[in-house]
Each structure stands twice: as structure tokens, then as C-alpha cells.
Design an enzyme around this catalytic site. Structure first.
Site, short mmCIF file in Angstrom:
data_model
loop_
_atom_site.label_atom_id
_atom_site.label_comp_id
_atom_site.label_asym_id
_atom_site.label_seq_id
_atom_site.Cartn_x
_atom_site.Cartn_y
_atom_site.Cartn_z
N MET A 1 0.85 -1.19 0.00
CA MET A 1 0.00 0.00 0.00
C MET A 1 0.88 1.23 0.00
O MET A 1 1.81 1.35 0.80
CB MET A 1 -0.93 0.01 1.22
N HIS B 1 6.60 0.03 -8.14
CA HIS B 1 5.17 0.35 -8.30
C HIS B 1 4.70 1.29 -7.20
O HIS B 1 4.06 2.32 -7.45
CB HIS B 1 4.37 -0.96 -8.29
N GLU B 2 5.03 0.94 -5.95
CA GLU B 2 4.57 1.77 -4.84
C GLU B 2 5.23 3.13 -4.87
O GLU B 2 4.60 4.14 -4.50
CB GLU B 2 4.85 1.07 -3.50
N HIS C 1 3.51 5.47 -7.18
CA HIS C 1 2.30 6.01 -6.57
C HIS C 1 2.55 7.31 -5.81
O HIS C 1 1.60 8.06 -5.55
CB HIS C 1 1.71 4.99 -5.58
N GLU D 1 -3.56 3.16 -10.32
CA GLU D 1 -3.03 1.82 -10.52
C GLU D 1 -2.46 1.56 -11.91
O GLU D 1 -1.43 0.92 -12.06
CB GLU D 1 -4.09 0.77 -10.17
#
Length: 822
Positions: A257, A289-290, A293, A312
Site C-alpha cells: 500500500m 510500483h509503490e 504512486h 493503478e
């Protein structure tokens, strides 16, 4: 509790803005509850009635500008709030409850040392279970957080943490955040600290995992540093938050997350045994990926949940791009084909398919249901098509403009398209309608005799999607031609393609979102061509295309078993070998083949594993995956399963690998070779959280009437079980060779699993519902029970979604067995 609707969110955002949040948490009150005091500084644009979100165990007091509010008015998590024009302060004091289902503020006990660990997971609407707030993504505010914790604990959050002599931790004030990004991790965590480009870096884990953390820190920090450098170079905006901590936590529902400055990841990424390169790639991809974000999702957040793709899809695309261009994981797009796009194509086949963007999300829970392979994998593929359409320079310019214009605020599809149009000079409304706002995946197929390639859109979701892709041909594993083309209509000629070659493969480079349909000659050639094919990306495209083919009953599942036997013995790409092997053993053989053919097919896969293991370099990633394939499929109890489980004759690199041992013990338990006593002894030797989960799976696999009854009762009635423990029980329950042992539970599944909503959070229960669906019972009776259950009006939304999707896979299996009866 009611789910916030979009209309309610619009009304509340028109009336209120939150200017500052002050949250004080007391985690030193025992293992069940914690104290929560919140001061919400807000401004009302007019006079009106609205509400604050709060889900306490006990609400002690609430005031508006010092005047008491009626706390008895708290109904289903909503505290009425009358406001007048101007600035106000709302103060709420409550006792909140720690969760054990991975939502809210989760608390877990490490069996290795008895220590407790806490972490928050506030996506999508769990923030009110930790602090009172105005819980919707478009109402952002800076947060200051203080935490009282046991003396030996560390506290990590969005802001840099300092502690006073009184043991109270103070987190520095954040930039404006949406409520679901507020992060808190607390416990006797250990760390590895570093610094890069002026950014303080921290890796954190449970004390019992200190050795694993230190072992893997260099690799993870290298990916972290490379990702920072790459994203700084292409986004033109420096990392916009405080320190950058990555906290590996137990019993986490998702992979990770993206909380700003405090990314939470499942601690299974701290591999404690042998690890394959594809697993390291997966972890590296998650780290990148995180971090992506931090810009897409955190710096600019969606205005409403129907634009989650702006989080996403972009993180998915950017992470793969970063790995290929800035790390040594140059095969990341091949892994994406095998693991991510296959997931997305599967989601497109289901009744729950939806557009990438603009999916109907009348309330928050509806949006959560669309958090799937379409939002991730299809969205990333569509971004690649956008770049083909407007060019990479225009794309990056548009990205920078979008991020700059909406920094610390919210964005929408319209905002994104406007930035892309201004950067490229091209109109994108039609492109967006076809690619982003319409569901469905096209099929592309080459007609040899006509010399054309055709595009077929799904009948339920017609759209004129322009595709930029390639067609390649192969003979003896060698490429004989390759042509790039843009297909704007339903058909186009393919000059320059060697249509005499045995294998003609559309979308060979996997540049577009489309299912490649092989002509009969190409399909027939695969037994000879696939083992020789040197192009790993093309091999991945073939495997994923075949996966779609068997799911839609166009391809006999026996062909995949043949190809597994012929081609996996020569496969040198970890992602292809492991993913294709898992699909063969977990879906093709276990579900699509008739029951009578399954043992022989498993034996063939066991022989593949043995051949690869014998030929592979000892201790290599390839040898590891081969050994796992053998462990999952072999019937050689005395020659393989028993000695390996006892630590004898193990392949190089698996000595002392307790995770591999639990695979073996699960297989022995499933066959009735060992029982509870042996499992208990193994657990005594592995008193860890992972060992505990392995033991639960092994116990649930014991093939006796009594053991199945105990496991089912534990699963469906034990309210003390954590989310991960329930999934572990589910993993072992349905696997006996004698299906009559679990047949009575088919009907019980549809009755008793939905009732677990009374105590289990929706995210956790959705996973339990998916894991437990009786997919091995491929018959009309199971289908009838499933349809009857879905006809009920009281199903939790997440459970309904999982059952709908699982039922569609059951229908696929029935269609396959009908089309290819053997």
C-alpha cells in the site's frame, strides 16, 4: 454500515473543506482497543447538515467549536454535524478496536517471540475505524499525528517520527493527504537505514525477521535508489513527501500500500528460503510500483473512486518501464505478460468486466469491486497504446503538466486527457471512448490464405479500438519475418509477413491489449515449434493466448499438457516456467481435465520437473522452480516427498528451506501419510508466523472426515482467526484425492461462508470466499447451488463479486469438458 455514495461525497465536498487534521492515538491500552482523539479543522461554505465518519467501539465525546454534539446520534458510522458558514473545529474522543482482518489498525502477535505489531491499512473506507474524519478521497488535509506506545516500540508514519522523554511519538506534519493514505506502523520493529539524494530511507520488519531484512536490504535499497533516480528524471518533480520508509508487516491483505512516505508491504517479500529470480523481480516491481504512486495517487489523487485507474494503471506501467530501463530486470515486460496480463485477460472474460476508466461507482464499495486486473494490467497496456498513438515525448510532457497542475490535489480522466491533448496536439475523445471507457478485449487473427489480419471486438462491448502491434513468424524456433502495423479497422493486409512459416504469431511483442488467436496450422505446429522458440516474449504471448483459448473452449486443455511436457523442459525464463507450470497444475489439470485424466497428467508434469531438476545448474533459480513443480505433482512418496521432508537428498540450495518443507508436508498430509502429530512436531521446529500458516494448511489437508469437520468449523466459526490464517485453512481444505470427503461442504460453502460477514471485514472475506469456492466440483449441481446463492439479496458486495467471477470459471470448465470430452 452504509457505503458513501458519490452524490453524498459531492454534497459534502461542496459544503466542507478540511484545513488541518490533528490525530492523537494511544496504543498502550492493551491488545484489544486503543484511544483516539481527533481535532478536525474545517471550513463550511454555507449553512447545512452533514456528517463526520467515525466507527468506534465507544464514542466518548464530540464537540463542535467546544459545544457538545449528540453522540447518541452516531448511526452506522455517521455522526450528524450541523454547520454554519465559516471556520470550525470538531473534536472527537473515542475508543477504537484493533482489527485482525487486515483493515483499519491491524494488530498481530508474532509467535516467534510473542511480540505484537500494529499497522494501518485505511484503503478504501477504513480510516474512520482509527480516527474521526471526513472520509472521501477529494477532501485532503495536512495531518499531525502523535502516538503513545509501549516503551520498547518504534513508531513509523507518513511524517518523520521523533519521541519525547514521556514516550509519546510525534510525527511531523504531512502535506495534504486523502484520509486513506494516513499510515501508522508501531511495534518493536527493526530497521536498516540509508540515504539517497537527500532522502532518508528506511526498511523495517519484525524483530524475528532481522536476519532476512539484512540479507535482502542491499537488493531492495538498490531498486529503491534506481527508482527514485528514474522517476525524478521523467516526472520533473522531486519526491514530494518526507522520509521514505518501507515497512514489511504481517498478515497484510494486499501486496503493498502506497502510503506517502510509509509504504506498507507484506512481509512474505522478505524471503526466508531459496528464491527465484522471478520472485525477486516481483518484489522489485512492487517496490517500484509503490514509489510511482508517490506521484500517481499520492501527489495527485483521484477525485472519486471511478478514477482509481489514474493510480493503478500508471503505477503498473511506470514500474515495469523503470525496471527495464533503470535496473537489471530487463525481462520485466515478459513477466508482465505471464503474471499481470494473464490476470487482466481473465478479468475481461468474466461477467464483472468493466472499462478501465469511468466505471460506474455510485458508492465506495462498488469501486472496490473493480480493483482488479483491468485497473492494473489492462490500464498499463492501454498506456502503452497511448504512447504509440501520441509519442513518448508528448506523453511525458503531458504527465509533467498533469502532475504539476494538480499537485496535492485531485485529478480526473478529463484532466488527464486535457493534458495529453495539449502536449500532443491530438484529439483524444474517440481514442478514450474506445480504449478507456469501453470494456472488453479484442481478438487479433491472421488469415493466411487472404493475407490479412483481422480484429474482432467482443459482441457485448463493441468498440473501434486502433491497435499498434506486430506480427512475427517462426520456423524451427527462428524468426523469419516481423512486421509492425497499425490496425484501425476490422481488417488490414499484412505485406511482408512470411505466411508460409509454420508459426504465425500476431502481437508477438505483446505491445497491445488483444488476445492472439492462432490459425490451425500455427496451433498444430506448437508441439514442435514452441520448444525451439528463442524469443521469450513470443513464448509468453503464446502461453497467455493458449490460456485464453482453453478458458473459452477454443483449445483442448490436453494440448497445454502436451506443450508443458514438450516446452517447459527447455524453458529458461523463470516467469514463463513458474507461471505456466502453476496454471497447468492449478487450473488445466485440476479443473479443466476430466477427473479420470488428472493423475496421469500430473505425473507428466512431475517428470518435467524431474528432467529440469536433473539438467539445471544446482542451486539455480531454474532448479528451485523444478523442485517445487516436483513437490506439487509427484506421487513418489518414498523416493521424494518423505526424504525431502526429512531433509535428506534435497536439491542444492534447499537445505534447511522450511517453506519448501511445508509444501512437502502439505502434500504428505493430503495423501494421509502424516497426521496432526507430525504437523505439530514440525510446527515446534518452526515457531514462526509462516510456520503457523503452513501448519494450518497441512492440518486442513488431512484426508479424514473428522479433520475436515474440524477445519471447516475453524474456518467458518472461529472469530479469533486472522485474515491470513483463514486463507491458510482454505488453501488446504479442498485438496484430497478422495473428493467425497469434501463433497458435503459444497452446499455448506454457499450457506456458511456468506454468514462470516457478521465478523469479518469485506476485503478479508472476499479473499476467503474466492479461495473456498468449490471449483473442483465441475458439475451442474455446483452451478445450481451457486446460482441460487447469487439470487439472494443479502450477499455482501465483495463476496458477491468473488462468487460471480468464480461461477464464470466454473461455467468455463463445464464448457471445456463438453467441447473436449476426451
Amino acid at each position: 454500515m452504509p457505503s458513501l455514495t458519490r452524490d453524498e461525497a459531492l454534497h459534502r465536498a461542496d459544503l466542507l473543506s478540511v484545513t488541518r487534521m490533528e490525530v492523537d492515538l494511544d496504543l498502550d491500552r492493551g491488545a484489544e482497543t486503543f484511544g483516539s482523539r481527533t481535532r478536525i479543522h474545517l471550513t463550511a461554505s454555507g449553512t447545512g447538515a452533514t456528517f463526520i465518519d467515525c466507527k468506534p467501539v465507544t464514542l466518548h465525546s464530540a464537540t463542535l467549536d467546544g459545544e457538545p454534539l449528540d453522540i447518541d446520534g452516531l448511526i452506522e458510522g455517521r455522526l450528524p454535524l450541523p454547520v454554519t458558514t465559516g471556520e470550525h473545529v470538531v473534536e472527537v474522543e473515542a475508543t477504537m478496536g484493533f482489527s485482525h482482518d487486515g483493515e483499519g489498525l491491524h494488530r498481530a502477535t508474532d509467535p516467534a517471540d510473542g511480540e505484537d505489531y500494529v499497522f494501518s491499512h485505511l484503503f478504501l473506507d477504513a480510516a474512520p475505524a482509527v480516527f474521526a474524519c471526513v472520509d472521501q478521497p477529494d477532501i485532503k488535509a495536512p495531518y499531525t499525528v502523535t502516538v503513545t506506545a509501549p516503551a520498547e516500540w518504534k513508531v513509523i508514519g507518513n511524517g518523520a517520527a521523533t519521541t519525547s522523554e514521556t514516550g509519546v511519538w510525534h510525527l511531523s506534519e504531512t502535506k495534504p493527504l486523502s484520509t486513506y493514505f494516513v499510515a501508522l506502523c508501531a511495534g518493536p520493529y527493526v530497521s536498516v537505514l540509508d540515504e539517497h539524494d537527500g532522502i532518508e530511507l528506511g526498511l523495517w520488519a519484525r524483530a524475528s525477521m532481522a536476519g532476512q531484512l539484512e540479507e535482502h536490504a542491499d537488493e531492495m535499497l538498490a531498486v529503491t535508489r534506481a527508482s527514485f533516480d528514474y522517476f525524478h528524471s521523467i516526472f520533473g518533480i522531486r519526491y514530494p513527501f518526507d522520509d521514505y520508509d518501507q515497512v514489511f508487516v504481517p498478515e497484510f491483505n494486499a501486496g503493498a500500500m502506497e502510503n506517502p512516505g510509509c509504504v506498507v508491504l507484506r512481509d512474505s517479500y522478505l524471503f526466508r528460503g531459496a528464491v527465484g529470480r522471478d520472485e525477486l523481480l516481483t518484489r522489485a516491481n512492487t517496490i517500484s510500483h509503490e514509489m510511482a504512486h508517490m506521484w500517481f495517487g499520492d501527489l495527485v489523487s483521484p477525485q472519486w473512486w471511478d478514477d482509481l485507474w489514474l493510480n493503478e494503471s500508471f503505477a503498473e506501467y511506470m514500474a515495469h518501464r523503470c525496471l527495464v530501463e533503470a535496473t537489471d530486470y530487463s525481462e520485466a515486460w515478459i513477466d508482465s505478460t505471464m503474471s499481470r496480463k494473464s490476470w487482466g485477460y481473465s478479468a475481461e472474460r468474466k461477467p464483472s468486466t468493466h472499462p478501465v476508466a469511468g466505471s460506474p461507482a455510485p458508492d465506495a464499495k462498488s469501486a472496490l469491486a473493480n480493483f482488479d486486473g483491468i485497473s492494473y494490467a489492462k490500464g498499463a497496456a492501454v498506456i502503452r497504446q497511448l504512447i504509440e498513438f501520441i509519442g513518448d515525448d508528448a506523453f511525458l510532457t503531458g504527465i509533467r503538466d498533469y502532475l504539476t497542475a494538480h499537485s496535492f490535489g485531485n485529478g480526473t480522466l478529463a484532466d488527464f486527457l486535457r493534458a495529453m491533448e495539449e502536449a500532443s496536439g491530438r484529439e483524444l475523445d474517440g481514442w478514450s471512448r474506445a480504449w478507456l471507457e469501453t470494456a472488453g478485449v479484442d481478438a487479433v487473427e491472421v488469415a493466411r490464405m487472404a493475407g490479412t489480419v483481422s480484429r474482432t471486438a467482443p459482441g457485448a462491448y463493441p468498440a473501434d479500438r486502433p491497435h499498434v502491434f506486430d506480427i512475427a513468424t517462426y520456423d524451427g524456433g527462428v524468426e523469419t519475418s516481423r512486421v509492425d502495423l497499425t490496425l484501425e479497422g476490422s481488417q488490414a493486409p499484412v505485406p511482408g509477413v512470411d505466411l508460409e512459416a509454420p508459426l504465425v504469431l500476431p502481437n508477438a511483442g505483446d505491445r497491445t491489449w488483444a488476445t492472439p488467436v492462432l490459425d490451425e496450422q500455427s496451433l498444430d505446429s506448437l508441439r514442435g515449434q514452441l520448444p525451439l522458440l528463442s524469443d521469450a516474449q513470443a513464448r509468453a504471448v503464446i502461453w497467455v493466448g493458449l490460456r485464453d483459448g482453453v478458458a473459452t473452449a477454443r483449445v483442448d486443455p490436453r494440448l497445454l499438457v502436451d506443450l508443458g511436457e514438450a516446452a517447459l523442459v527447455t524453458e529458461d525464463n523463470d516467469s514463463i516456467f513458474s507461471r505456466a507450470g502453476m496454471h497447468l497444475t492449478g487450473r488445466v489439470i485440476r479443473v479443466l481435465l476430466p477427473d479420470a485424466e488428472q493423475p496421469a497428467a500430473r505425473a507428466r508434469m512431475a517428470r518435467v520437473g524431474e528432467k529440469v531438476l536433473a539438467a539445471a545448474e544446482p542451486g539455480s533459480s531454474r532448479a528451485l522452480h523444478a523442485a517445487r513443480l516436483v513437490a506439487r505433482t509427484t506421487d513418489d512418496v518414498e523416493g521424494r516427498l518423505v526424504p525431502w521432508s526429512q531433509g535428506r537428498d534435497l536439491p542444492t540450495g534447499l537445505e534447511g528451506d522450511v517453506d519448501f518443507r511445508w509444501i512437502l508436508l502439505g502434500q504428505l498430509s493430503r495423501r494421509g501419510v502424516i497426521g496432526a502429530a507430525e504437523i505439530d512436531r514440525a510446527l515446534e521446529e518452526d515457531r514462526t508466523m509462516t510456520g503457523q500458516l503452513g501448519a494450518l494448511t497441512a492440518r486442513a489437508a488431512i484426508p479424514t472426515v473428522e479433520a475436515k469437520g474440524e477445519a471447516w468449523a475453524d474456518l467458518t466459526t472461529n472469530r479469533e482467526r486472522s485474515n491470513h490464517e483463514l486463507v491458510a485453512i482454505s488453501a488446504g481444505f479442498w485438496g484430497p484425492e478422495d473428493l467425497s470427503l469434501v463433497e458435503p461442504y459444497v452446499e455448506r460453502y454457499f450457506i456458511e461462508v456468506p454468514l462470516m460477514t457478521q465478523w469479518l471485514g469485506e476485503d478479508a472475506l472476499s479473499r476467503v470466499a474466492a479461495m473456498n469456492y468449490p471449483s473442483r466440483f465441475v458439475n451442474e449441481g455446483t452451478l445450481a447451488l451457486s446460482r441460487a446463492c447469487l439470487a439472494r439479496e443479502d450477499l455482501q458486495q465483495g463476496v458477491r463479486r468473488q462468487m460471480v467471477d468464480a461461477q464464470s470459471e466454473l461455467e468455463e470448465a463445464l464448457a471445456s469438458r463438453t467441447a473436449f470430452p476426451g
